[in-house]
Design an enzyme around this catalytic site. Structure first.
Site, PDB file in Angstrom:
ATOM      1  N   ASP A  77       0.869  -1.164   0.000  1.00  0.00           N
ATOM      2  CA  ASP A  77       0.000   0.000   0.000  1.00  0.00           C
ATOM      3  C   ASP A  77       0.915   1.226   0.000  1.00  0.00           C
ATOM      4  O   ASP A  77       2.104   1.142   0.321  1.00  0.00           O
ATOM      5  CB  ASP A  77      -0.949   0.005   1.206  1.00  0.00           C
ATOM      6  CG  ASP A  77      -2.146   0.925   0.956  1.00  0.00           C
ATOM      7  OD1 ASP A  77      -2.087   1.768   0.038  1.00  0.00           O
ATOM      8  OD2 ASP A  77      -3.151   0.816   1.687  1.00  0.00           O
TER       9      ASP A  77
HETATM   10  C1  BGC Z   1      -4.940   3.350   0.002  1.00  0.00           C
HETATM   11  C2  BGC Z   1      -5.012   2.351  -1.127  1.00  0.00           C
HETATM   12  C3  BGC Z   1      -4.832   3.062  -2.433  1.00  0.00           C
HETATM   13  C4  BGC Z   1      -3.489   3.780  -2.416  1.00  0.00           C
HETATM   14  C5  BGC Z   1      -3.167   4.502  -3.692  1.00  0.00           C
HETATM   15  C6  BGC Z   1      -3.726   4.239  -0.086  1.00  0.00           C
HETATM   16  O1  BGC Z   1      -3.856   5.310   0.782  1.00  0.00           O
HETATM   17  O2  BGC Z   1      -4.978   2.683   1.235  1.00  0.00           O
HETATM   18  O3  BGC Z   1      -6.230   1.658  -1.090  1.00  0.00           O
HETATM   19  O4  BGC Z   1      -4.933   2.153  -3.486  1.00  0.00           O
HETATM   20  O5  BGC Z   1      -3.511   4.731  -1.370  1.00  0.00           O
HETATM   21  O6  BGC Z   1      -3.953   5.611  -3.849  1.00  0.00           O
END
Ligand code: BGC
Length: 744
Positions: A263
């Site tokens: 993530d």
């Molecule tokens: C989120 C993810 C997301 C990623 C990219 C993170 O803050 O938890 O679900 O895909 O950002 O935007």
């Protein structure tokens, strides 16, 4: 014959490959995937391998220019394709051709209980992603709804692991049919937003395997090409580099052959990132949402620090090869897949799909006196509430979108109003007037200076002579509502909506409440309001889908993928003190917050069964404009061997006067077990469409897995011989027929 150089040969020449007329194996699409990967890997330098396993921009990784291996572009996900940001910033890049169709939120998809609709969703969102040249779409989310306070439940598929597992697979396969990888998130145990980077979850193995892992396993078995590690910790290791969940379970036990993506900002340690299963590092030095350091990419844990460790001889290259292999495989499956279709964007088919998903996922919770659908020749319909006009696709965190259009509930109801009917509007309450996320603005000015009393008085005055009053409220995508990075403060509706609803109920008996949310909400006025509709976040076609159901163009057929509790203390996670939710800070100088899932397996309807709690609306509940009668449930065998399947049949009749679809649920109970087991568990379902008066036999087949529990000592699934009960049900609290069978 004069020989001309093919493009591949030119590429091969530029890559320094001697016999340029012979296509190198990695570029030969007829060669098996693994052979191509090995060939590409054998041509790469250590630096090139390190380069492809971490980001070079907010959403992209570099590929290998020298070999003509393209970049990997990811994007959110999961409800539409997020707009373009600058290379190295969260700011909007200002493109004018990056608007999307917003599909309904995944809670709505789950509420359709229709795997065909899940495929439709995946295929259509995949076409948008493909057209925009994305290789990885960051979704679907399949974390289990453990608490209705979790700010991201709207991006997930409810409380039941079986339902989430069945519904996520067709989404993934439809998406990937476009040559765009799904990225199943957030693996695992990411069931709340509060302290999401620091919470260390303790959960017993049975609960982990029976409740929190099955949807991820279904996704992996269903062929997902990437999985995203979660922010939180398990056994004191962050889930983006976790020896137990990644090497042990995901890649070891399940044989996942794809890439584990971090993530954004979920990587914390080079050594762990090397050894504990992470394949692609994204978003380090950002919070994944809005903040980020510039040009940080060389400092990524899997960038220079990794290269240095290899150069110093501190680590070998075994792990590096494995990571690079997985990334290459991803590239061959997506960017270098010559059979990839072209995709399309903003097509009428995508809008139609979004509307169909909405139509099938809206849940009719209550319909006393058959108030809905709106009938007769009404002269005046009053629509009340901020959510009737507020754009819901902007906000909520990383799933925020820039849409080409979004039909508001008010607009949908106006557009489809019966001849001669005036639709009027009253604000009712002021909630969140913000309309901006990451530089995308809704363009709406929702400011209203009137006091709550004035707003209620205005709505009530307009309600008095209306034929119908439709209140459209609920939550929204602001912080502490249905929004990433924070949890809700309570189960109640915010902004004084309960008072508005009660005042409207007193003013007009024909009141419909349409709740827009991705989470259960408390409804203290449930006895005063004849008709209640759960309408989720429906995306671009929101207003049209709501109008379809309220005006009866569509017979509602969705059912809840989660329990709606009466009050928060009825929820298992909130019944064991702070350790259970939100967790207790460790107090040792680390920022770790310890949390234990003390309720174990008993989440949602399983907790209600155990504690004999009557929910506001049970899991699996949803009404229709028609009625269904269930006949007798029978099994094709009364005794089965462990490797047999059992097929259950139940006749279902449409006993009303309009066509409609019923979702038949099959719950299994182990009559006597050597371990404590939930009273019943969902193990099958089917959605059947019936004309008035029509009867169909609904069949559902289960295997041994439906009878098994996870034995932590043996570390395997066990089905114990004995008697089981199968229940055909219209909801978790509405069992229509049962039958028994024996496992030999
Ligand atoms: C989120 C993810 C997301 C990623 C990219 C993170 O803050 O938890 O679900 O895909 O950002 O935007």
């Amino acid at each position: 014959m004069k020989k001309t150089l093919t493009t591949l040969a030119v590429l091969a020449l530029s890559a320094g490959i001697a016999n340029a007329q012979q296509i190198p194996a990695y570029l030969d699409k007829n060669k098996p995937l693994d052979e191509r990967v090995e060939d590409a890997l054998s041509r790469m330098t250590t630096e090139e391998k390190v380069a492809i396993i971490h980001a070079q921009s907010k959403f992209g990784s570099p590929g290998v220019k020298r070999l003509g291996i393209p970049e990997v572009w990811t994007d959110d996900g999961p409800h539409g394709v997020r707009p373009e940001v600058y290379w190295d910033e969260w700011e909007q890049a200002g493109w004018t051709n990056d608007s999307c169709v917003a599909f309904p939120a995944l809670t709505c998809l789950a509420a359709s209980w229709n795997p065909d609709v899940a495929y439709l969703y995946g295929k259509n969102i995949g076409e948008e992603a493909r057209y925009r040249n994305k290789h990885v779409l960051l979704g679907p989310g399949v974390n289990i709804l453990r608490t209705p306070l979790c700010g991201r439940n709207f991006e997930y598929m409810g409380e039941d692991p079986y339902l989430a597992g069945v519904m996520c697979v067709p989404y993934i396969q439809g998406l990937q049919s476009n040559g765009v990888a799904a990225c199943v998130k957030h693996y695992c145990l990411n069931n709340q937003e509060v302290n999401r980077h620091t919470t260390n979850v303790k959960v017993d193995d049975r609960t982990l395997y029976e409740l929190y892992l099955p949807a991820f396993k279904a996704a992996v078995d269903g062929g997902a090409w990437t999985v995203m590690g979660a922010y939180n910790l398990y056994k004191d290791q962050h889930n983006c580099h976790n020896e137990y969940t990644l090497n042990g379970i995901l890649k070891g036990e399940w044989g996942f052959d794809g890439a584990l993506v971090s993530d954004w900002g979920g990587t914390h340690d080079t050594d762990q990132a090397i050894t504990n299963g992470l394949d692609m590092e994204f978003g380090s030095w950002t919070n994944g949402l809005s903040k980020g350091a510039s040009n940080a990419y060389d400092n990524y844990y899997l960038a220079q620090p990794y290269l240095q460790a290899i150069k110093d001889g501190r680590v070998g290259t075994k792990e590096l090869d494995d990571k690079a292999r997985r990334v290459l495989k991803l590239i061959f499956r997506t960017a270098m897949n010559p059979d990839r279709p072209w995709g399309s964007m903003l097509s009428p088919e995508h809008y139609a799909a979004a509307r169909q998903i909405g139509d099938e996922g809206i849940v009719l919770l209550q319909n006393n006196g058959g108030l809905l659908p709106i009938k007769g020749s009404p002269k005046k319909i009053l629509v009340v509430g901020e959510n009737a006009v507020k754009m819901m696709t902007v906000g909520g965190g990383s799933s925020s979108l820039k849409v080409q259009r979004e039909v508001s509930p008010l607009q949908g109801l106006i557009d489809a109003a019966p001849e001669g009917c005036e639709v009027v509007y009253a604000r009712g309450y002021v909630g969140d007037i913000g309309g901006e996320y990451n530089g995308v603005t809704s363009g709406q000015n929702l400011a209203d200076d009137r006091t709550p009393a004035e707003l209620i008085a205005d709505a009530v005055a307009k309600a008095k002579d209306a034929d119908y009053v439709i209140f459209v409220g609920g939550l929204n995508k602001a912080s502490h509502q249905d929004c990433e990075d924070s949890d809700r403060a309570g189960l109640e509706l915010p902004y004084g909506q309960d008072e508005v609803i009660s005042a409207l109920a007193a003013a007009n008996p024909n009141l419909v409440v349409v709740n827009i949310s991705g989470n259960p909400v408390a409804m203290p006025w449930v006895a005063q309001v004849p008709a209640i509709v759960q309408a989720w976040y429906l995306g671009s076609e929101a207003g049209n889908s709501i109008a379809d159901v309220l005006y009866g163009r569509v017979c509602p057929s969705g059912k809840l993928p989660m329990t709606f509790p009466v009050k928060l203390s009825d929820v298992a996670a909130h019944s064991f003190g702070e350790l259970s939710y939100p967790g207790i800070p460790r107090n040792d100088g680390s920022k770790i917050v310890d949390q234990e899932y003390l309720e174990g397996l008993y989440v949602g309807y399983k907790w209600n069964d155990k504690q004999k709690i009557k929910p506001l609306f049970p899991f699996g509940h949803g009404l229709s404009y028609t009625t269904f009668e269930y006949g007798k449930l029978t099994a094709d065998k009364s005794e089965v061997n462990a490797d047999d399947t059992v097929t259950f049949t139940i006749p279902v009749t449409n006993t009303g006067s309009v066509a409609g679809s019923e979702i038949v649920q099959l719950y299994i109970s182990d009559d006597k077990a050597s371990v404590d087991r939930p009273a019943k568990e969902l193990k099958g379902f089917a959605k059947v469409n019936l004309a008035p008066g029509e009867t169909k036999d609904v069949t559902i087949t289960i295997g041994k897995d439906a009878l098994s529990f996870f034995d932590p000592d043996k570390h395997q699934w066990v089905a114990e011989p004995g008697t089981f009960t199968a229940s055909a049900a219209a909801s978790a609290d509405d069992i229509r027929s049962t039958c028994k069978f024996k496992l030999k």
